[in-house]
Write a protein that holds these residues in place. Sequence first.
Motif, PDB file in Angstrom:
ATOM      1  N   HIS A 113       0.871  -1.220   0.044  1.00 27.45           N
ATOM      2  CA  HIS A 113      -0.140  -0.035  -0.091  1.00 27.45           C
ATOM      3  C   HIS A 113       0.897   1.304   0.067  1.00 27.45           C
ATOM      4  O   HIS A 113       0.668   2.150  -0.687  1.00 27.45           O
ATOM      5  CB  HIS A 113      -0.820  -0.181   1.170  1.00 27.45           C
ATOM      6  CG  HIS A 113      -1.628  -1.423   1.261  1.00 27.45           C
ATOM      7  ND1 HIS A 113      -2.891  -1.578   0.472  1.00 27.45           N
ATOM      8  CD2 HIS A 113      -1.575  -2.118   2.045  1.00 27.45           C
ATOM      9  CE1 HIS A 113      -3.531  -2.792   0.774  1.00 27.45           C
ATOM     10  NE2 HIS A 113      -2.772  -2.946   1.631  1.00 27.45           N
ATOM     11  N   PHE A 114       1.875   1.148   0.789  1.00 33.71           N
ATOM     12  CA  PHE A 114       2.903   2.303   0.714  1.00 33.71           C
ATOM     13  C   PHE A 114       3.382   2.827  -0.817  1.00 33.71           C
ATOM     14  O   PHE A 114       3.526   3.909  -1.164  1.00 33.71           O
ATOM     15  CB  PHE A 114       4.020   1.907   1.623  1.00 33.71           C
ATOM     16  CG  PHE A 114       3.866   1.892   2.921  1.00 33.71           C
ATOM     17  CD1 PHE A 114       2.430   2.382   3.539  1.00 33.71           C
ATOM     18  CD2 PHE A 114       4.703   1.599   3.873  1.00 33.71           C
ATOM     19  CE1 PHE A 114       2.416   2.245   4.933  1.00 33.71           C
ATOM     20  CE2 PHE A 114       4.351   1.264   5.364  1.00 33.71           C
ATOM     21  CZ  PHE A 114       3.203   1.712   5.776  1.00 33.71           C
ATOM     22  N   ARG A 115       3.755   1.663  -1.629  1.00 31.33           N
ATOM     23  CA  ARG A 115       4.092   2.020  -2.836  1.00 31.33           C
ATOM     24  C   ARG A 115       3.032   2.539  -3.783  1.00 31.33           C
ATOM     25  O   ARG A 115       3.341   3.248  -4.565  1.00 31.33           O
ATOM     26  CB  ARG A 115       4.734   0.632  -3.396  1.00 31.33           C
ATOM     27  CG  ARG A 115       6.024   0.211  -2.968  1.00 31.33           C
ATOM     28  CD  ARG A 115       6.728  -0.783  -3.806  1.00 31.33           C
ATOM     29  NE  ARG A 115       5.930  -2.281  -3.343  1.00 31.33           N
ATOM     30  CZ  ARG A 115       6.380  -3.176  -2.522  1.00 31.33           C
ATOM     31  NH1 ARG A 115       7.423  -2.790  -1.683  1.00 31.33           N
ATOM     32  NH2 ARG A 115       5.497  -4.288  -2.442  1.00 31.33           N
ATOM     33  N   LYS A 116       1.684   2.258  -3.502  1.00 27.93           N
ATOM     34  CA  LYS A 116       0.666   2.684  -4.267  1.00 27.93           C
ATOM     35  C   LYS A 116       0.513   4.106  -3.892  1.00 27.93           C
ATOM     36  O   LYS A 116      -0.192   4.834  -4.801  1.00 27.93           O
ATOM     37  CB  LYS A 116      -0.459   1.705  -4.153  1.00 27.93           C
ATOM     38  CG  LYS A 116      -0.406   0.302  -4.678  1.00 27.93           C
ATOM     39  CD  LYS A 116      -1.741  -0.502  -4.571  1.00 27.93           C
ATOM     40  CE  LYS A 116      -1.359  -1.742  -4.895  1.00 27.93           C
ATOM     41  NZ  LYS A 116      -2.808  -2.647  -4.770  1.00 27.93           N
ATOM     42  N   ARG A 117       0.665   4.359  -2.712  1.00 27.15           N
ATOM     43  CA  ARG A 117       0.290   5.925  -2.267  1.00 27.15           C
ATOM     44  C   ARG A 117       1.268   6.804  -2.734  1.00 27.15           C
ATOM     45  O   ARG A 117       1.237   7.967  -2.626  1.00 27.15           O
ATOM     46  CB  ARG A 117       0.286   6.019  -0.872  1.00 27.15           C
ATOM     47  CG  ARG A 117      -0.850   5.058   0.007  1.00 27.15           C
ATOM     48  CD  ARG A 117      -0.846   4.948   1.265  1.00 27.15           C
ATOM     49  NE  ARG A 117      -2.032   4.005   1.988  1.00 27.15           N
ATOM     50  CZ  ARG A 117      -2.007   3.528   3.037  1.00 27.15           C
ATOM     51  NH1 ARG A 117      -1.014   4.012   3.990  1.00 27.15           N
ATOM     52  NH2 ARG A 117      -2.847   2.879   3.425  1.00 27.15           N
TER      53      ARG A 117
END
Length: 505
Positions: A113-117
């Motif tokens: 999720h961090f990479r998507k944000r």
Amino acid sequence: MYKYTELQFVMPDDFFLPFGGKLNKENRWVQLAFLIPWWKIEAHYAHSFKPSNTGEQAMSVRIALGALIIQQRLHLSDRETVRQITENPYLQYFIGLPQFQEEPPFHPSSLVHFRKRFPDDVINQVNDWIIAGDDEKDDPKTCDEDGGSVDKENDHDSGMEATKIEVVPPAELEHEATEDAPNQGKLLLDATCTPADIAYPTDLSLLNEAREKLEHFIDLLHAPLRKEVPKPRTYREVARKAYLVVAKQRRASERTIRKAVGQQLRFVDRDLRIVEKLKEHVGLTSLSARNYKLLLVISELYRQQKEMHSKRIHRIEDRIVNLSQPHVRPIVRGKAKAAVEFGAKVSISVVDGFARMESLQWDSYNEGTTLKASVEQYRERYGCYPEAVLADKIYRTRENLQYCKTHEIRLSGPALGRPAKGERKEQKRQAKLDAAERNAVEGKFGEGKRIYGLGLIKARLANTSATVIAIQLLVMNLERRLRLLFCRQFCPLFLIIREETGLAV
């Protein structure tokens, strides 16, 4: 000589800790924490969430981006990243934790999720801030709309409260462009392929994998009808045996491979028709969204392979080389190690040793077409055009030469036409100097691929792969800032020599 140790095992309570409960201020992670403008990045990060007071509180921007930087700097997997952060107090300080804790700060799946944000354009903007040295110009206490200060020293306690900061475009970071500014500086341009973590694709292996996936889909779709409708025959054992007969051969002939590909095409065609019939009875409710997307990819793969097989060709537009990553395309580079690579093609620019991403595309493109945009970006950042652009021969098109001539920019390489007798020696000397300086951009590619993982992108989605590539360039620039900081503190004489000679650190 070897001396035996009396105590081979030391109890944990007897282990001596030298720092007495305080962190070493000279540690690299402590220094890196001060180089990143966390308070500016939080403006974008906070807007990626819906404004609501309910639900679980999200991780702070320092935890999210800090964990991604740690992962790329140490070249770790998601699980190993969490383990390293849990065991290392310096890493916990870097991600903004107020004190050392023995529990993991987040689950390894949170890194997805961090990479998507953090899209790649946001990381590129952070990269511009770091290159511009905004950490030295700005103060962590920023002002809100009413003129009050917002303290960002304890951003781990602030949660996801959005600060009143507007994201500044990269063009406003350094200088305002002026029309009459003289050309200054040198711009280095080049492109490379960042290979994705996929198996080397062959037509036979792709069709075999597609057939196995279709057989799994048939099992899922037939499960609700097993008492009413007999299961269709897929001949999976025959198809598997036919594939292995060719796959196990060390050097199969072209005729043998073509015959095996034709067999697998017929098996895949049969399975696709069976799936279509089962859809009429149960629909696609038995398939997840991921499996349905994979079914569409397999249908397109079959169309491409059928066309290439019938026309006896080996090239087609938007060729699929991996079922789980259909966005990956073959990039023909003509290198000695591998003539074809599979991944994103990235164009970067290097100025004074700092690298920026200029373009990232999954389809192959001529990097010479990016010269104009890169030069205009240089003008927006520094307020003037570069004195020279150092690039390889593919950038030396007539259009680019005319563009550089219009703006009085010297493009590396010999001029068009036959040089005058007295100019040949000067051109050779200048070409040798340009080639030596252009080694810096080649060195950036080597540094990224050997140390930071740019040679094998393990993210699986197109957007997260772009984020990983951007973070790796960000980490390289952070490391350069650390080296410059070290030289500024401990080697002032070396800095004077560097300024006089233009030596890159």
